[in-house]
Structures are given as C-alpha cells and as structure tokens.
Scaffold this motif. Structure first.
Motif, PDB file in Angstrom:
ATOM      1  N   TYR A   7     146.823   6.261 -22.857  1.00 33.38           N
ATOM      2  CA  TYR A   7     145.524   6.828 -22.517  1.00 33.38           C
ATOM      3  C   TYR A   7     145.464   8.258 -23.050  1.00 33.38           C
ATOM      4  O   TYR A   7     146.356   9.069 -22.793  1.00 33.38           O
ATOM      5  CB  TYR A   7     145.317   6.826 -21.000  1.00 33.38           C
ATOM      6  CG  TYR A   7     145.296   5.443 -20.405  1.00 33.38           C
ATOM      7  CD1 TYR A   7     144.095   4.744 -20.243  1.00 33.38           C
ATOM      8  CD2 TYR A   7     146.481   4.810 -20.023  1.00 33.38           C
ATOM      9  CE1 TYR A   7     144.077   3.462 -19.703  1.00 33.38           C
ATOM     10  CE2 TYR A   7     146.470   3.524 -19.498  1.00 33.38           C
ATOM     11  CZ  TYR A   7     145.274   2.863 -19.338  1.00 33.38           C
ATOM     12  OH  TYR A   7     145.256   1.596 -18.816  1.00 33.38           O
ATOM     13  N   PRO A   9     142.392  11.492 -24.088  1.00 33.98           N
ATOM     14  CA  PRO A   9     140.978  11.860 -23.968  1.00 33.98           C
ATOM     15  C   PRO A   9     140.176  11.492 -25.216  1.00 33.98           C
ATOM     16  O   PRO A   9     140.707  11.507 -26.329  1.00 33.98           O
ATOM     17  CB  PRO A   9     141.028  13.387 -23.770  1.00 33.98           C
ATOM     18  CG  PRO A   9     142.362  13.638 -23.157  1.00 33.98           C
ATOM     19  CD  PRO A   9     143.277  12.647 -23.809  1.00 33.98           C
ATOM     20  N   PRO A  55     139.576   6.835 -21.893  1.00 39.04           N
ATOM     21  CA  PRO A  55     138.787   6.712 -20.656  1.00 39.04           C
ATOM     22  C   PRO A  55     137.504   7.540 -20.714  1.00 39.04           C
ATOM     23  O   PRO A  55     137.486   8.648 -21.270  1.00 39.04           O
ATOM     24  CB  PRO A  55     139.739   7.262 -19.579  1.00 39.04           C
ATOM     25  CG  PRO A  55     141.106   7.161 -20.181  1.00 39.04           C
ATOM     26  CD  PRO A  55     140.911   7.391 -21.646  1.00 39.04           C
ATOM     27  N   TRP A  58     138.070  11.653 -17.209  1.00 40.59           N
ATOM     28  CA  TRP A  58     139.472  12.085 -17.081  1.00 40.59           C
ATOM     29  C   TRP A  58     139.440  13.433 -16.370  1.00 40.59           C
ATOM     30  O   TRP A  58     138.947  14.416 -16.915  1.00 40.59           O
ATOM     31  CB  TRP A  58     140.111  12.228 -18.465  1.00 40.59           C
ATOM     32  CG  TRP A  58     141.618  12.397 -18.453  1.00 40.59           C
ATOM     33  CD1 TRP A  58     142.338  13.240 -17.672  1.00 40.59           C
ATOM     34  CD2 TRP A  58     142.567  11.708 -19.285  1.00 40.59           C
ATOM     35  NE1 TRP A  58     143.672  13.134 -17.951  1.00 40.59           N
ATOM     36  CE2 TRP A  58     143.840  12.203 -18.945  1.00 40.59           C
ATOM     37  CE3 TRP A  58     142.459  10.746 -20.279  1.00 40.59           C
ATOM     38  CZ2 TRP A  58     145.007  11.752 -19.570  1.00 40.59           C
ATOM     39  CZ3 TRP A  58     143.609  10.301 -20.902  1.00 40.59           C
ATOM     40  CH2 TRP A  58     144.877  10.793 -20.542  1.00 40.59           C
ATOM     41  N   PRO A  68     141.188  18.051 -20.267  1.00 38.53           N
ATOM     42  CA  PRO A  68     142.335  17.209 -20.636  1.00 38.53           C
ATOM     43  C   PRO A  68     142.521  17.055 -22.144  1.00 38.53           C
ATOM     44  O   PRO A  68     143.563  16.580 -22.592  1.00 38.53           O
ATOM     45  CB  PRO A  68     142.020  15.869 -19.977  1.00 38.53           C
ATOM     46  CG  PRO A  68     140.538  15.870 -19.818  1.00 38.53           C
ATOM     47  CD  PRO A  68     140.151  17.294 -19.557  1.00 38.53           C
TER      48      PRO A  68
END
Length: 214
Positions: A7, A9, A55, A58, A68
C-alpha cells in the motif's frame, strides 16, 4: 504461495515504478545463493504475487497532521501459510524493506529514511491451515511444500554439487544443511539423509515408503 500487498499513497509511484518494485520484492525473497535448489525457487516464484494498492484515504496519527506521500509511507502485508509465519518473518522484513529503499533511491528520494524512520511497516500474516486454494482445491502447508519441490524431487537437479565439509543437501528441497546441527535424518538404502525441517523429512518418507519413528 506468497501474496505481497503493498500500500502506497496515490501518485507516489507510476506504473513502471510499481512493476519494478514488485520485481525487486520477488528477487529479494528468491535469492539464488546456492542454499536452495533453483527448481524449488522457480516453483516458488510462479506462486508469488505482488499487488500494489493506492488507498483512497490514508491518515497518519502524527501531530501535527502529516502527509503520507511526503515523504512516501509504505505498508506491506505478506501472506503465508500460518505454520511458516514465525520462522519466515525475521528473514523477509529486511529484504522487503531494502526493495522499497531501492525504489525510493531510483525515484531520487532518500533511501536511508526507511530504516531511520518508521516509514515502512511490514506485516507477515499467516493463513490458517488449509486456507489456501491452488489447483482447484485447498492445500495445507505440507501439500504446498510437496507442490513446490515436485520438480526438484523428480529431477534431483544439483545433487552432485560439491559441498563444504559437514554440510549436506536436503534431498527434498535442495537446501544446504549443517549435518551436525540437525536431528532431522532418515536412512534409505544405506545412505543417511538430512533435512532442513520436518515437512521435507515427512515428504521424503512418503516418497520412499519409509516409516517415521518420530
């Protein structure tokens, strides 16, 4: 066999960088250093997948609030059969972190921060026994070992390689084992074989119709 979810950003990595990160992670875990048979590593590679996610939301717990993506944070979740998790975790966290560091360096960012700051989190998650499906059926951890070692067991590539004194080759997975450090042995046709773990020993016994006393 291994699923790695990464994961990151949105916008941090372009499509090419995501592909390169995935390849780096697989290469970092499947090192051809002679300790394992190449046929086994190749079988493991075929069952390893890396998925890179962005995602939509975040949120970091920093005070004051931090972005992030500046500098980029990473969350890595590696899914493995539960019986392997404890033994594997110490050996995969470093290489996966290094793969991210190399990706950051290639992007012109500071690679050292991923070890100096908590910007990379790696979670090794165990799937319960029988919770992995392959070839249309659920497989346990031992059945997965049987699958990835099949080519090596049937072909026995590399069994003639020269080994240092006191070292032996696991006949199931091709791992080099210190014979003095293991009690996992079986004798077959006058030859004493040593094994890296109990799964390989059980597979060898089943292949050759041997009874296990322990």
């Amino acid at each position: 066999m291994l699923l790695i979810d990464v994961y990151v950003p949105p916008g941090v990595l372009d499509g090419r960088e995501k592909q390169e990160l995935g390849r780096r992670m697989i290469d970092a875990l499947m090192v051809e250093d002679g300790s394992h048979a190449r046929a086994v590593l190749d079988a493991q590679r075929r069952l390893t997948q890396v998925l890179v996610h962005e995602p939509a939301g975040w949120v970091l717990g920093d005070r004051p609030a931090a972005d992030p993506a500046d500098p980029p944070r990473y969350l890595v979740r590696m899914t493995v059969p539960a019986p392997w998790r404890k033994d594997m975790a110490p050996h995969v966290v470093g290489p996966l972190t290094d793969a991210i560091a190399a990706t950051e360096e290639a992007a012109g960012r500071d690679p050292g921060r991923v070890r100096d700051e908590p910007h990379v989190t790696v979670q090794v998650v165990g799937v319960s026994e029988g919770g992995i499906g392959l070839l249309g059926r659920s497989l346990g951890s031992q059945e997965l070992v049987e699958h990835v070692t099949r080519d090596y067991r049937t072909g026995q590539q590399g069994t003639e390689q020269e080994l240092p004194p006191g070292m032996a080759l696991d006949p199931v997975c091709g791992m080099v084992v210190d014979a003095a450090e293991t009690v996992l042995t079986l004798e077959h046709e006058g030859v004493l074989h040593v094994f890296c773990d109990g799964s390989c020993r059980r597979i060898f016994a089943a292949d050759h119709g041997l009874a296990l006393s322990r």
